[in-house]
Design a protein around this motif. Structure first.
Motif, short mmCIF file in Angstrom:
data_model
loop_
_atom_site.label_atom_id
_atom_site.label_comp_id
_atom_site.label_asym_id
_atom_site.label_seq_id
_atom_site.Cartn_x
_atom_site.Cartn_y
_atom_site.Cartn_z
N GLN A 79 33.29 50.08 10.95
CA GLN A 79 33.79 51.39 10.53
C GLN A 79 34.21 52.10 11.80
O GLN A 79 33.51 52.03 12.81
CB GLN A 79 32.67 52.15 9.83
N THR A 80 35.37 52.73 11.77
CA THR A 80 35.74 53.51 12.94
C THR A 80 35.94 54.94 12.53
O THR A 80 36.10 55.24 11.35
CB THR A 80 37.04 53.00 13.58
N SER A 81 35.94 55.82 13.52
CA SER A 81 36.21 57.21 13.24
C SER A 81 37.72 57.40 13.34
O SER A 81 38.47 56.46 13.57
CB SER A 81 35.48 58.08 14.24
N ASN A 129 39.72 56.00 16.27
CA ASN A 129 39.68 54.54 16.46
C ASN A 129 38.93 54.12 17.71
O ASN A 129 39.07 53.00 18.19
CB ASN A 129 41.09 53.94 16.51
N PHE A 130 38.18 55.04 18.28
CA PHE A 130 37.36 54.73 19.44
C PHE A 130 36.14 55.63 19.43
O PHE A 130 36.28 56.82 19.21
CB PHE A 130 38.14 54.93 20.75
N LYS A 178 34.43 51.71 18.49
CA LYS A 178 34.28 50.95 17.25
C LYS A 178 32.78 50.73 17.02
O LYS A 178 32.01 50.64 17.97
CB LYS A 178 35.00 49.62 17.34
N ASP A 191 32.32 59.56 18.03
CA ASP A 191 31.25 58.74 17.47
C ASP A 191 30.17 59.56 16.76
O ASP A 191 29.11 59.04 16.47
CB ASP A 191 30.61 57.88 18.58
N LEU A 222 29.49 57.96 13.46
CA LEU A 222 29.19 56.53 13.51
C LEU A 222 27.71 56.32 13.83
O LEU A 222 27.07 57.17 14.45
CB LEU A 222 30.05 55.84 14.57
N ASP A 265 26.21 53.03 15.07
CA ASP A 265 26.35 51.62 15.47
C ASP A 265 25.02 50.87 15.36
O ASP A 265 24.02 51.26 15.95
CB ASP A 265 26.86 51.57 16.91
N GLY A 300 43.43 53.19 20.08
CA GLY A 300 42.97 54.49 19.63
C GLY A 300 43.30 55.62 20.57
O GLY A 300 44.08 55.46 21.52
#
Lengths: 437, 247
Positions: free
Chosen positions: A4-6, A9-10, A12, A47, A50, A52, A306
């Motif tokens: 899943q990305t925000s 796109n950075f 990841k 992030d 996200l 991770d 990104g």
């Protein structure tokens, strides 16, 4: 394992699980994973949305309305309801969002968790100012009713609490009355950042919405030139919205497309697009508030690598000098921001403990992710912002140091007490760890 | 402004269908197993414009309760019902069914017997009114048996055949529509455990297709429409070959 990305796109992230929530009364088994984080539409840039290696609680299906009082504009809805949905359903009844960010593709839960702001911050404050109450599910299995008078500490921690205090299941919002879906807009071209300050000075009282676009190609005496936009809700035009069709960016552009030369050229052209110094128009709210929403997946123009956003706020004292210094540093770095947005925040305080907005000037920039040079520039900007007593917006951040965060949000220690043991995010592990100092 | 009976109102697809009708100030008689879910759905529909709602808690396997439910519905809609949507169902784990014939039979009952019972009463009502729509959520899984979901598929297949016969029986009533909805893969709580691929559609799109299908008086609706062609191919594969395939 689910990737899943925000929006940027950075970075990841690979998540251990994406757990969909469909009904607000359903129990969640919080024993399966070490950490959980609510996820709405993933429109945060860095992030903060996200988690991770751990689990996400997917909230987009919590999209039921609970009640709406058309006389008072009080809306109670589940947290996965999007701002777009509210606009579609309730503008015909004469009610509008009290505060809206630059995209309507965010959930109510996300708007609260990031305490988003809009072009009316100088008069209206942030989104959190219009949250009357919310229901928060924590990992102890209890649902907490939070408002300025009930569980008020938890209420304050949850507004701008970037999803760390639990899952917002539903919230009650105070909407704003409108009599037309149109906005009367004025565009004023200005030659330098000093001109901005004088136009802004005369605009803040009379215009509900103000924001400026800055030409990132300009340097020297033109540094900080741009176009000032100010507007008010129109009286005429009616409430029946004509939502225009949107187009989509079908794939990620190769990364050379958005090089510095292109970005500068585009900015220079955009500045000259407006020949007259002053333009008046009446436009639909969609084109005033959400110009980028009409291009779905616009983040793809930055390519696979990104992009990074940088949004800071600096206090009014020495604000002009600080902003000048930031713009000069960017020019000196040779890098160009594709879209630069500048605005004055007002002094209406948010109930949120960890909210980003504070009285002062806010500057938002975005850059294609282009290696170490960019990170070095951001570190330099961090130092300038910190010296001025400002701070960085977590919703847009992917890289600020733990030190920067902890120094600029000294209240984070109080906030930390309200973070649910079973909740965390990639952002939080990065900035709240004392090991990183 | 329609009078709509929804059985299986908590189904994700049908929730979105109801939302579209709510915008037209329709009234809803909502049936589901969970009172809590019914309340959530009802509140949502009211904000979206529904004129009124009435809730009825029932498990589709409570066959004795079916007539009672319809009589409550008739009381709520004294001037008749325009659309009856039957949307409940369950997608069982076939490997568990393979080990337990009672589970197989129960799943068949949920996905077929209960629907035949409810459709039977619906047909009587529509015939008496001489107008109205009965729309039932079937599945493309009913068009060919596969080892992954053949109890579900067999039930859906029986429902399709039953509806086809019913449509034939009521063909002389121009005001009556019997619609078999055949969705492909849709992202819903029911398909949560299935890995998603490009064939998956959304509940919103499926709902729009269903509302359109009702408006256009269709008999059989594939949604998205490309499933008609996929299933044409799937059904054309000789059984000798098909039995060895893993699709």
């Amino acid at each position: 394992m689910v990737g899943q990305t925000s929006w940027g796109n950075f970075p990841k992230a690979i998540h251990a699980a994406e757990i969909p929530l469909h009904w607000k009364h359903h129990q969640i088994d919080f024993s399966e994973h070490r950490y959980y984080l609510p996820f709405g539409l993933g429109r945060s840039y860095g992030d903060s949305c996200l988690n991770d290696g751990y689990a996400l609680l997917m909230c987009e299906h919590l999209n039921h309305y609970c009640s709406f009082d058309a006389a008072t504009g009080r809306l109670h809805c589940e947290a996965g309801v999007t701002l777009n949905q509210i606009l579609c359903d309730l503008t015909p009844l004469g009610w509008f969002l009290p505060v809206t960010p630059g995209t309507k593709y965010v959930t109510v839960g996300g708007a609260i968790a990031n305490d988003v702001h809009g072009k009316n911050h100088h008069l209206a404050g942030s989104f959190g100012c219009y949250v009357l109450s919310l229901h928060l599910l924590r990992s102890d299995g209890n649902i907490y009713f939070c408002s300025p008078t009930n569980n008020s500490d938890l209420f304050a921690a949850t507004i701008g609490g970037i999803g760390l205090t639990g899952v917002i299941l539903s919230a009650e919002l105070q909407l704003r009355k409108i009599s037309s879906v149109f906005i009367d807009v004025e565009h004023i071209r200005f030659e330098s950042i000093n001109d901005f300050f004088s136009i802004d000075e005369e605009s803040t009282e009379r215009y509900e919405y103000t924001v400026a676009w800055l030409d990132s190609s300009a340097a020297g005496k033109h540094l900080g030139r741009g176009i000032y936009m100010r507007g008010n809700h129109a009286e005429q035009g009616g409430l029946l919205s004509n939502s225009s069709k949107s187009i989509a960016v079908p794939f990620e552009f190769p990364s050379f497309v958005l090089n510095n030369l292109f970005v500068k050229g585009f900015n220079a052209l955009y500045y000259r697009k407006q020949w007259k110094k002053y333009l008046f128009s009446t436009v639909h709210y969609n084109s005033f508030f959400y110009p980028l929403d009409s291009i779905l997946h616009w983040n793809r123009i930055y390519g696979k690598s990104g992009f990074l956003q940088y949004q800071c706020v600096v206090p009014f004292s020495n604000g002009m000098e600080t902003i000048n210094e930031i713009l000069q540093q960017i020019t000196a770095s040779g890098m160009a921001s594709f879209l630069t947005v500048f605005k004055k925040f007002g002094s209406i305080a948010s109930p949120g403990l960890l909210s980003f907005p504070q009285p002062g000037y806010t500057l938002a920039l975005d850059f294609r992710k282009s290696g170490e040079k960019l990170f070095t520039l951001f570190d330099i900007l961090d130092a300038i912002v910190a010296a001025a007593g400002g701070r960085i917006y977590p919703a847009k951040d992917a890289r600020m140091s733990a030190e920067t965060f902890q120094n600029s949000y000294p209240q984070w220690h109080i906030f930390e007490q309200f973070v649910d043991d079973k909740f965390s995010s990639s952002f939080w592990r990065r900035v709240a760890s004392t090991n990183n100092l | 402004m329609k009078n709509i009976l929804i059985i299986g109102a908590a189904s994700a697809i049908i929730c979105d269908v109801a939302r579209l009708y709510a915008q037209e100030q329709s009234s809803f008689f909502l049936v589901a197993r969970s009172q809590k879910k019914l309340k959530i759905i009802s509140d949502d529909l009211i904000v979206r414009g529904a004129k009124s709602t009435k809730l009825f808690v029932m498990d589709a396997l409570e066959f004795d309760k079916h007539e009672e439910m319809f009589s409550h519905c008739a009381e709520f809609f004294p001037d008749g019902v325009d659309i009856i949507l039957i949307a409940h169902g369950s997608l069982p784990d076939q490997s568990l069914c393979d080990k337990n014939r009672y589970l197989s039979m129960k799943e068949f009952s949920v996905n077929c017997n209960s629907i035949i019972s409810l459709s039977h009463i619906s047909a009587e009502i529509l015939e008496k009114q001489q107008y109205g729509t009965l729309a039932v959520l079937g599945s493309v899984a009913g068009l060919r048996g596969r080892k992954n979901n053949y109890i579900y598929g067999a039930a859906k297949s029986a429902v399709s055949t039953y509806l086809s016969g019913l449509r034939n029986r009521l063909a002389n009533f121009p005001g009556i529509q019997i619609l078999t909805v055949l969705p492909g893969f849709v992202s819903t709580p029911m398909t949560e455990k299935i890995p998603k691929n490009f064939l998956f559609s959304t509940t919103e799109k499926t709902a729009k297709d269903i509302v359109n299908g009702i408006k256009k008086k269709k008999d059989i609706l594939y949604t998205p429409s490309f499933w008609r062609w996929i299933m044409l191919v799937v059904r054309a594969i000789p059984e000798r070959l098909f039995k060895r395939m893993s699709i």
